[in-house]
Design an enzyme around this catalytic site. Sequence first.
Site, PDB file in Angstrom:
ATOM      1  CG  ASN A 208      -0.433  -0.118   2.547  1.00  0.00           C
ATOM      2  OD1 ASN A 208       0.775   0.698   2.955  1.00  0.00           O
ATOM      3  ND2 ASN A 208      -0.584  -1.109   3.251  1.00  0.00           N
ATOM      4  CG  ASP A 276      -6.921  -5.884   5.413  1.00  0.00           C
ATOM      5  OD1 ASP A 276      -6.744  -6.023   6.511  1.00  0.00           O
ATOM      6  OD2 ASP A 276      -7.281  -5.045   4.666  1.00  0.00           O
ATOM      7  CG  ASP A 304      -6.845  -8.457  13.103  1.00  0.00           C
ATOM      8  OD1 ASP A 304      -6.401  -7.964  13.670  1.00  0.00           O
ATOM      9  OD2 ASP A 304      -8.014  -8.464  12.891  1.00  0.00           O
ATOM     10  CB  ILE A 305      -0.698  -7.776  14.303  1.00  0.00           C
ATOM     11  CG1 ILE A 305       0.137  -8.364  13.461  1.00  0.00           C
ATOM     12  CG2 ILE A 305       0.149  -7.382  15.391  1.00  0.00           C
ATOM     13  CD1 ILE A 305       1.112  -7.921  12.473  1.00  0.00           C
ATOM     14  CG  PHE A 323      -3.021   4.226  13.568  1.00  0.00           C
ATOM     15  CD1 PHE A 323      -2.668   5.526  12.928  1.00  0.00           C
ATOM     16  CD2 PHE A 323      -2.181   4.110  15.071  1.00  0.00           C
ATOM     17  CE1 PHE A 323      -1.951   6.322  13.518  1.00  0.00           C
ATOM     18  CE2 PHE A 323      -1.694   4.958  15.650  1.00  0.00           C
ATOM     19  CZ  PHE A 323      -1.534   6.187  14.949  1.00  0.00           C
ATOM     20  CE  LYS A 337      -8.448  -1.413  12.463  1.00  0.00           C
ATOM     21  NZ  LYS A 337      -7.558  -0.792  11.447  1.00  0.00           N
TER      22      LYS A 337
END
Length: 397
Positions: A208, A276, A304-305, A323, A337
Amino acid sequence: MLEDKRILLIIGGGIAAYKTLELIRLLRKQGAWVTPVLTRAGQEFVTPLSVAALAGEKAFTDLFDLTDEAEMGHIQLSRSADLVVVAPATADLMAKMVGGQADDLASTLLLATDTPVLIAPAMNVRMWQHPATQRNIAQLKSDGVSFIGPNEGDMACGEYGPGRMGEPAEIAGAITGALAEGPLTGRRILVTSGPTHEPIDPVRYIANRSSGAQGTAIARALNMLGAEVVFVTGPAEEPRPEGAHVVEVQTAAEMMIAVEQVLPVDAAVFAAAVADWRVESASDSKIKKQAGKIPALSFSENPDILASVSQMAEGRPDLVVGFAAETDDVLANASAKRMRKGCDWIVANDVSPETGIMGGRENTVVVISEDGADHWPRMGKDEVALHLAERIALALG
């Protein structure tokens, strides 16, 4: 935090001198007393009047002002401060410091002082990289002078590279770290940053647009407040934060392993933009283009840390900060989230292309916690980092 600390601020000649006005404001806000000294070249960029008005003290400019010599001699002036700060520190001023020259008020004060000195260099990238400047840097560090910056970025002259003076919030944080036992002294904090690169084949990957600028700034700010920072970063563009223990990773799976090895910590800030998904079976060889045939890629979900650490049954950090980079319904999506992941805070921002935030130098965030949403105005990423670090310090007590 800097209550009644006295700072002698020497302002050198460079376009970055305008930043010292904001620096003075930040220092005064923290309770510090600032005595400004301007070089002759510095006065070409900011006026003694504007500097004095913000500092609330006279701005000194002339070594041979007899009134000042009677009331405040240069020896006394050089030794009455708790810290001498040079910002911007030009190549010329640094060379004078190395050579022990004393041909104006600023250089005389620097030669006469027995007070610690912190400098914020600012100059053209070629001047910074010149062998003479690099020799001077090494000598100044050997002499015990501390540095903050310079940063890498666009120059007023149109070039790009290292040489930009640090932002006011960054310098203020370094001053706080130099003068005070920070509120995070004794705390161990994990910060993740940057993108992850998920390989497709040996030459291609999924990633990204994250530059790692915000995560790096947060690590620096936490370190300046006294924390022991472990910085786990993907392949980001930003220079790594000095003073932090840096762990380099490439993929989300590697970042998960690195995070697990770092624990336990007092707080964890997950600023990394973790992919992801990953390609289920990355090719060991470059995938060749074949006319009319498009390769099919199968994907698997990455670990998923944030959720894994937030939902730990044992050893969970006292504070977990996530974040959320959103392009639509920022507040609603980020709030959802936070609940889904189980973290304490979410720092959310709008990264739509028109905002210029992803990969840029500024940010507009909203900090979401169980107490609600706190909207912050648009500001530099270093200032966002300092505000967040201070809030973390308050939360950890």
